[in-house]
Every structure is written in structure tokens, then in C-alpha cells.
Design an enzyme around this catalytic site. Structure first.
Site, PDB file in Angstrom:
ATOM      1  N   HIS A 209       5.072   4.351  -0.303  1.00 35.94           N
ATOM      2  CA  HIS A 209       4.139   4.326  -0.950  1.00 35.94           C
ATOM      3  C   HIS A 209       4.087   3.166  -1.983  1.00 35.94           C
ATOM      4  O   HIS A 209       3.323   2.985  -2.711  1.00 35.94           O
ATOM      5  CB  HIS A 209       4.107   5.640  -1.908  1.00 35.94           C
ATOM      6  N   LYS A 211       3.628  -0.711  -3.388  1.00 39.13           N
ATOM      7  CA  LYS A 211       2.563  -1.834  -3.129  1.00 39.13           C
ATOM      8  C   LYS A 211       3.326  -3.170  -3.695  1.00 39.13           C
ATOM      9  O   LYS A 211       3.375  -3.276  -4.955  1.00 39.13           O
ATOM     10  CB  LYS A 211       1.221  -1.641  -4.039  1.00 39.13           C
ATOM     11  N   ASP A 216       7.456 -16.709  -2.256  1.00 36.45           N
ATOM     12  CA  ASP A 216       8.582 -17.717  -2.576  1.00 36.45           C
ATOM     13  C   ASP A 216       9.755 -17.182  -3.596  1.00 36.45           C
ATOM     14  O   ASP A 216      10.193 -17.957  -4.059  1.00 36.45           O
ATOM     15  CB  ASP A 216       7.845 -18.799  -3.028  1.00 36.45           C
ATOM     16  N   HIS A 385      -6.544   5.436 -11.119  1.00 34.27           N
ATOM     17  CA  HIS A 385      -5.545   5.532 -10.130  1.00 34.27           C
ATOM     18  C   HIS A 385      -4.321   5.115 -10.662  1.00 34.27           C
ATOM     19  O   HIS A 385      -3.460   4.887  -9.760  1.00 34.27           O
ATOM     20  CB  HIS A 385      -6.038   4.924  -8.882  1.00 34.27           C
ATOM     21  N   LYS A 387      -0.841   4.684 -12.690  1.00 34.86           N
ATOM     22  CA  LYS A 387       0.587   5.262 -12.724  1.00 34.86           C
ATOM     23  C   LYS A 387       1.167   4.754 -13.857  1.00 34.86           C
ATOM     24  O   LYS A 387       2.198   3.910 -13.970  1.00 34.86           O
ATOM     25  CB  LYS A 387       1.421   5.414 -11.578  1.00 34.86           C
ATOM     26  N   ASP A 392       6.475   5.098 -27.656  1.00 35.61           N
ATOM     27  CA  ASP A 392       6.970   4.846 -28.827  1.00 35.61           C
ATOM     28  C   ASP A 392       7.000   3.141 -28.965  1.00 35.61           C
ATOM     29  O   ASP A 392       7.663   2.726 -29.858  1.00 35.61           O
ATOM     30  CB  ASP A 392       8.580   5.215 -29.244  1.00 35.61           C
TER      31      ASP A 392
END
Length: 468
Positions: A209, A211, A216, A385, A387, A392
Site C-alpha cells: 500500500h 506510495k 538520487d 483520503h 492518513k 499535542d
């Protein structure tokens, strides 16, 4: 004659699975549920167990860390972020379980939504001189893919090595025509756990999952955004897709690259010479962070443990943005306990998700949240979408991992945990603005008295939560 043989074979397979469950089962309730399924649902119970029930953490079928680990020796990478005492333990936890120490010589740029993110990505790709590594759960044909193809062709002509790793299920729509073009221009490609006879049942439930883009070993990108035109054009049903991504420059990029190289080896069985990778340290700004990879072959439930620890460490506030919040018992209790202890716990998600069954399952937990005093905000201006978890003004988490069983225990994920107060405050401000544009759910009694048919549908969906 054939039927008794098949029945006998089925009994032997079922007994073998029972032994496996008793030896490798972690949670008694889950073990009992699978035992009941195997004995009460002929054939289907066995198939479901093969697909969803086996403990990869015990079998370690996919583990290559001992042979080709993603992290290099960490000499000289030592720093101590300024965190409160109860947050310091999170750094120790990540260091021990994810084998990723804190890196401090980094510069981060917070990227919101597709347009902004892809502008930065394409600009960085044009500057590549040695290698470009891309890893995506979803890589779809379209305008973005075509534009990437043009960049790849120019870069390969400049002797830049380009490697693309894509997931076998998430990128199922990626055309053979496009893959052929990549091969023709010299791009190396690999598919993570493709459908193959003999491996289909073993790998169907375990997806990559992540991405990731690395240029370099100096610039890295990671977060929630896939290669899909919906981030530019929107979705007919859900509207504009909103997401959060990070551009990372500095020594943490080396850890991100090692993660890619490990997954590349797992998918292609080809090793990349990492001895030439140079660690780059930023001089202008020092941002502390840890990159946390997790997967079904880890010794521990790494992502679940880190999320759990952050929730328990919260003293003032805990803000969460996530499209798929289907908590297990431990995460649910941690969230409720934090709210009941006086912590300002807020959850922001879209009014609806892209999968109806998941949407019902997510809503099945609303009553528990509201009863504990958790504030729930429903965002209607498109699909969120991201996450993200903020705690704090000390910790900001951005990456690929949802708050569901699939992300916490089954998928290969990558999450960045940043220890930087200015970034936390910036993201908190954005969060509050989004909440102000959303519908607040805080009336427990009103929600409790919703129609019984909704409760019934949500209850049924909740039964399937371990599989979602």
C-alpha cells in the site's frame, strides 16, 4: 469412491489448519472464530482461512529483512528531538520495532492535494541525475501516467536509471500497452505479488500500500496520493479528492530508498547496489522524523503499536484525519480512554467513502465514539483520503496507513512520524479550518435513536471488519 477420498482429504486439511491455529494463534477470540468457521462452513471456511486467517508474522514467508535489510548502519545518525517525557517512549518503540532511528538533518514540505503535489514531483523528477525510484499501490493509465512516461523517456536518455514498482491488485487496471511502452524506453518495472497459480491464495490478502518516490537518494516523496487522474479531475460520485503528502530532503531519504530497494528485491529478485547511495544532510533546517515501515512479516504489529502509543500519550489533543477508521478493540479502547480522560479527541472524515460496505462498517463505531465524548466531523466538500494523526503540537503522522485491520496487520505500509512543533501547528490550523466546514456529530442520544434498519446494516458490516 471419489467422494470419500475428497471428504478424507478435506478432513486432513482442516485438521492441519486447526493445528496451525493452535500453534500460531495470537488472539483466543480470533482463533476460536476461525475454528468455528472451518468446522461449520464446509470448504468455504477453509478457503477463507487460507485467504485471510494465516499468521504471516509467524510464517515470515515474505521476510527478506535479514538478507537485504532496508536500513544501513546508523553510526553518526544521532539526535534527540525536544519532546515531553511521555512522547520519548514512542521514539524508542519505533527504533526497536521498525529499526529506524530518528534523523534530524531533514527539510520537509507539506503538500496538500494532487495539483500541488504533482507540481513538486515533476519538478524534482526533471532534476534527477542518477536514479528515480517509484513505488505505488495504485498506478493508473491517464494524463499523469502519460506525463510520467515522457519524463522517464528523457531521463533514461540521460542515463538515469528508472525503476517502477506497482502493486498487483491496486494497479490491476494498468494496461499492458503502457507497460510495453515503459519497457521499450528502458524503464525497469516489477509487480508486487502478481496473481500466479500456486501463490494466488497465499498473497491475495497482503498488498503493498506504499506510495514512494526517491530521486538520487536526495529527495523523497511519500504520503497518501497515488498516480491517478482523480486527484486532478475529481470523482463523479465523491467529488474532488483531498490528500496529504510530504516532500522530504535530507538523510531520512536514505531510509525511504532502502525501503524501496527491499520491496524491489522482493518483487523482482534483483538487487540494487546501495553502496553508491550517498546520504544528504540539509543545512538550512533540521527537522526530526522517523520513517516507519510495517507489514505482515514484522515481528510485531508495528503500526498498531505506534498508533496505540501516540493515542495513549496524548495530554491536550489528538486530531485524526482518515478515510477508513475501523478500529480493533485496542485502538477503540485507547481512543475512548483518551476522550474520557479529558483529551480533546476529534476525528475528521468524509461524509461517505468510496466503498459502501466500508462506509457502513465505519459508521458502526460512531455510537461508541460519541458515547465517550469523541467529536466526529463529516466533511462534504469532496473525499478526504489523508492518513494524518496530530498530537499535542509534538507529533505529526503522515503516510499510507489507515486505522483498520488491513493497514495495521496485513498491508505493507509506510508512515512518517515528524517531531516538529511548527509543522504540527500548521497542520492543526488546517485541521480546525476543515472541521469548521464540516458537520459536527456530537449528539449521542440522537445517534443512538437512529432507525433500526441502519443499526442492522451497520452491525452486519461490523462483523466483516476483520476482513476490510
Amino acid at each position: 469412491m471419489l467422494i470419500p477420498i475428497l471428504i478424507g482429504l478435506y478432513i486432513l486439511i482442516a485438521l492441519a489448519m486447526v493445528v496451525s491455529l493452535l500453534l500460531n494463534g495470537v488472539r483466543p477470540s480470533k482463533t476460536l472464530a476461525w475454528l468455528l468457521a472451518i468446522f461449520t462452513i464446509p470448504v468455504a471456511g477453509v478457503l477463507l482461512y487460507i485467504l485471510f486467517g494465516r499468521n504471516r508474522r509467524k510464517s515470515k514467508m515474505f521476510s527478506l529483512k535479514n538478507e537485504f535489510g532496508p536500513l544501513r548502519q546508523t553510526e553518526g545518525i544521532q539526535c534527540e528531538p525536544k519532546l515531553s517525557i511521555n512522547k520519548q517512549k514512542i521514539i524508542s518503540l519505533i527504533t526497536k520495532t521498525a529499526k529506524c532511528p530518528v534523523t534530524c538533518h531533514n527539510e520537509l514540505e507539506l503538500l496538500k492535494d494532487g495539483q500541488h503535489t504533482f507540481e513538486r514531483i515533476f519538478h524534482a523528477l526533471e532534476e534527477a541525475q542518477d536514479h528515480i525510484h517509484l513505488q505505488y499501490y495504485i498506478f493508473e493509465d491517464g494524463l499523469l501516467a502519460d506525463r510520467l512516461l515522457d519524463v522517464f523517456e528523457r531521463k533514461v536518455a540521460e542515463n538515469v536509471t528508472v525503476r517502477l514498482l506497482y502493486d498487483g491488485i491496486g494497479s490491476y487496471s494498468l494496461s499492458k500497452k503502457y507497460l510495453k511502452k515503459l519497457k521499450e524506453i528502458g524503464v525497469e518495472t516489477a509487480q508486487f505479488l502478481p496473481f500466479k497459480f500456486g501463490r494466488f491464495l497465499a498473497s491475495l490478502n497482503y498488498r503493498n500500500h506504499r506510495k514512494i518516490i526517491i530521486i538520487d537518494n536526495q529527495i523523497g516523496f511519500t504520503g497518501g496520493i497515488n498516480i491517478s487522474d482523480k486527484y486532478l479531475k475529481g470523482d463523479p460520485a465523491l467529488g474532488k479528492w483531498h490528500d496529504t503528502h510530504l516532500k522530504i530532503e535530507g538523510e531520512a531519504v536514505d531510509f525511504l530508498n532502502r525501503l524501496f530497494v527491499t520491496d524491489w528485491f522482493l518483487a523482482s529478485e534483483k538487487k540494487v547496489d546501495v553502496s553508491t547511495f550517498k546520504i544528504h544532510k540539509t543545512l538550512e533546517r533540521d527537522t526530526s522524523l522517523q520513517i516507519v515501515p510495517s507489514g505482515p512479516d514484522d515481528d510485531f504489529d508495528v503500526m498498531e503499536q505506534v498508533y496505540f502509543s501516540i493515542i495513549n500519550s496524548a495530554e491536550k489533543y489528538l486530531y485524526i484525519v482518515n478515510p477508513y477508521i475501523i478500529p480493533n478493540h485496542a485502538i477503540l479502547q485507547a481512543l475512548m480512554t483518551a476522550a474520557l480522560s479529558g483529551v480533546d479527541v476529534r476525528i475528521l472524515m468524509s461524509t461517505s467513502t468510496d466503498i459502501k460496505l466500508v462506509d457502513w462498517c465505519v459508521r458502526a463505531y460512531f455510537e461508541s465514539y460519541l458515547k465517550a465524548g469523541i467529536k466526529f466531523y463529516l466533511y462534504s466538500d469532496g473525499f478526504l483520503h489523508s492518513k494524518v494523526m496530530l498530537c499535542d503540537d509534538e507529533i505529526a503522522s503522515i503516510g499510507t496507513a489507515n486505522l483498520d485491520n488491513r493497514s495495521l496487520q496485513q498491508n505493507y505500509e509506510a508512515q512518517v512520524f515528524v517531531y516538529d512543533s511548527p509543522l504540527c501547528q500548521q497542520m492543526k490550523s488546517d485541521f480546525i479550518k476543515d472541521c469548521e466546514r464540516s458537520l459536527l456529530l456530537d449528539d449521542y442520544e440522537a445517534h443512538k435513536n437512529r432507525p433500526w434498519i441502519k443499526k442492522l446494516i451497520e452491525g452486519f458490516a461490523k462483523l466483516l471488519s476483520p476482513l476490510l
